[in-house]
Design an enzyme around this catalytic site. Structure first.
Site, PDB file in Angstrom:
ATOM      1  N   LYS A  72      42.944  19.809  23.046  1.00  0.00           N
ATOM      2  CA  LYS A  72      44.042  18.935  22.669  1.00  0.00           C
ATOM      3  C   LYS A  72      45.239  19.747  22.203  1.00  0.00           C
ATOM      4  O   LYS A  72      45.256  20.964  22.257  1.00  0.00           O
ATOM      5  CB  LYS A  72      43.584  17.950  21.593  1.00  0.00           C
ATOM      6  CG  LYS A  72      42.412  17.070  22.021  1.00  0.00           C
ATOM      7  CD  LYS A  72      42.694  16.280  23.285  1.00  0.00           C
ATOM      8  CE  LYS A  72      43.712  15.188  23.086  1.00  0.00           C
ATOM      9  NZ  LYS A  72      43.901  14.354  24.317  1.00  0.00           N
TER      10      LYS A  72
ATOM     11  N   HIS B 263      49.665  17.122  28.036  1.00  0.00           N
ATOM     12  CA  HIS B 263      50.372  15.850  28.215  1.00  0.00           C
ATOM     13  C   HIS B 263      51.886  16.066  28.097  1.00  0.00           C
ATOM     14  O   HIS B 263      52.569  15.386  27.336  1.00  0.00           O
ATOM     15  CB  HIS B 263      49.894  14.819  27.191  1.00  0.00           C
ATOM     16  CG  HIS B 263      48.425  14.563  27.240  1.00  0.00           C
ATOM     17  ND1 HIS B 263      47.795  13.999  28.333  1.00  0.00           N
ATOM     18  CD2 HIS B 263      47.433  14.831  26.348  1.00  0.00           C
ATOM     19  CE1 HIS B 263      46.492  13.912  28.113  1.00  0.00           C
ATOM     20  NE2 HIS B 263      46.242  14.413  26.930  1.00  0.00           N
TER      21      HIS B 263
END
Length: 360
Positions: A82, A100
């Site tokens: 992450k 992302h």
């Protein structure tokens, strides 16, 4: 990959700082295989990781302090899952993780600027694409399975009018299934019927996991995919189910599957789980909410309706053991090719350069 030296490849598994994250993209067994290949493997200490520090050191890995990757040798490949912590502002290593940052998300510019400032490289795991056009490693199945589990729990808590929050990780899938069964059974006694579910994107990895979970718990499931959605939304069929899960990979603009106006109509729909989980993406087919939820607060009620949204961007973290072992087994063959320029790494690098060019 412009990151080669005369030394053996050095892989550095960093600590995860996201709350509730216990997964790892590399298992101790996988690390041992890399060591046998001639890699140097460093693992940052992380007491909450599903695999213990001791398991990695027993495999032969070097142990480093949590968060020490900025001081790692320049040639090290920094592996994680992450997002990175906010510091440092300039990143000079090659990082491999889910950033992302290539679809215009809110934090994309900030993330890419950090790599630009340090002349680093971001190899996003989402864009490791094989010759068949599919990702070579994905958590999708477990994202769908956990998303469906939380959807059932959200429905059950709504029926029994009990709080739904602070959901911790489970030791294994069996423990999660038992927990869901208990809550759904209690709610079914009250409602006198089980919910029905609809999954869009049912033929993909996450859609398959969602369907398996719903069917495991005796939920009548309507599976939709490209054929059923070809005409474009909105789809009134969604409103005929208590649960709706969106498992569509966002790749092109599409008409909304459901709109805020739809949610004001009286219907059985109570829980929407956006497994794809990208509310700020310009192609988001669920323009009904604007923020992520969390394991601490899984539900976002939609004003003016009886519907709540689940949108958690690390769903597989609820089952860290199964999801880590599955993902790591898919990724390991490609880690073993570092620093060679094999097709998946070239694809990921190309996406990074394309996004950087757009940033400039």
């Amino acid at each position: 990959m412009n990151h080669t030296t005369s030394q053996p490849p050095h892989l550095w598994l960093r600590n995860e700082t996201k709350a509730g994250e216990h997964r790892a993209p590399l298992t101790p067994e996988g690390a041992h295989i890399l060591l046998q290949d001639g890699f140097r493997v460093t693992v940052e200490s992380m007491p909450t990781r599903v695999f213990s520090d001791r398991a990695y050191t027993d495999a032969g890995c070097e142990l480093a302090n949590a968060g020490s990757w900025p001081q790692a040798p320049y040639e090290a490949w920094i592996l994680g899952l992450k997002e990175l912590p906010d510091e440092p502002l300039a990143i000079n290593h090659h990082h491999i993780y889910f950033a992302h940052a290539f679809k215009g998300q809110d934090s994309a510019k900030q993330t890419l600027t950090r790599f630009k400032n340090g002349n680093g490289m971001l190899l996003d795991l989402e864009y490791l694409i094989g010759s068949n056009g599919r990702r070579v490693a994905a958590f999708g199945y477990w994202a769908g399975y956990v998303g469906a589990s939380l959807s059932l729990l959200g429905w059950a808590h709504g029926v029994t009018r009990s709080p739904f929050r602070n959901i911790g990780s489970f030791e294994n899938q069996a423990a999660l299934d038992l927990f869901v069964d208990e809550h759904v059974s209690a709610a079914t006694e009250t409602s006198k019927s089980r919910p029905s579910g609809m999954v869009i994107g049912a033929h993909g990895r996450s859609g398959g996991g969602a369907c398996d979970c719903l069917q495991r718990h005796g939920v009548q499931t309507t599976p939709w995919d490209v054929k059923e959605t070809a005409t474009g939304g909105p789809f009134p069929e969604i409103l005929q189910h208590e649960l709706f899960l969106n498992c569509v990979l966002l790749s092109k603009r599409t008409k909304p599957f459901i709109t805020p106006t739809d949610l004001t109509c009286e219907s059985p729909l109570r829980i929407i789980c956006d497994v794809s989980c990208d509310p700020n993406h310009p192609f988001n087919p669920l323009p009904i909410y604007d923020r992520l939820t969390s394991f601490e607060q899984p539900l976002q009620p939609i004003t003016g309706s009886k519907v709540s949204v689940i949108s958690i961007d690390n769903l597989p973290a609820l089952l860290p053991k199964e999801s880590s072992e599955d993902f790591a087994s898919q990724l390991l063959p490609h880690l073993r090719t570092l620093p060679q320029s094999t097709a998946p790494w070239i694809a990921s690098r190309s996406k990074y350069l394309e996004s950087m060019a757009a940033l400039l």
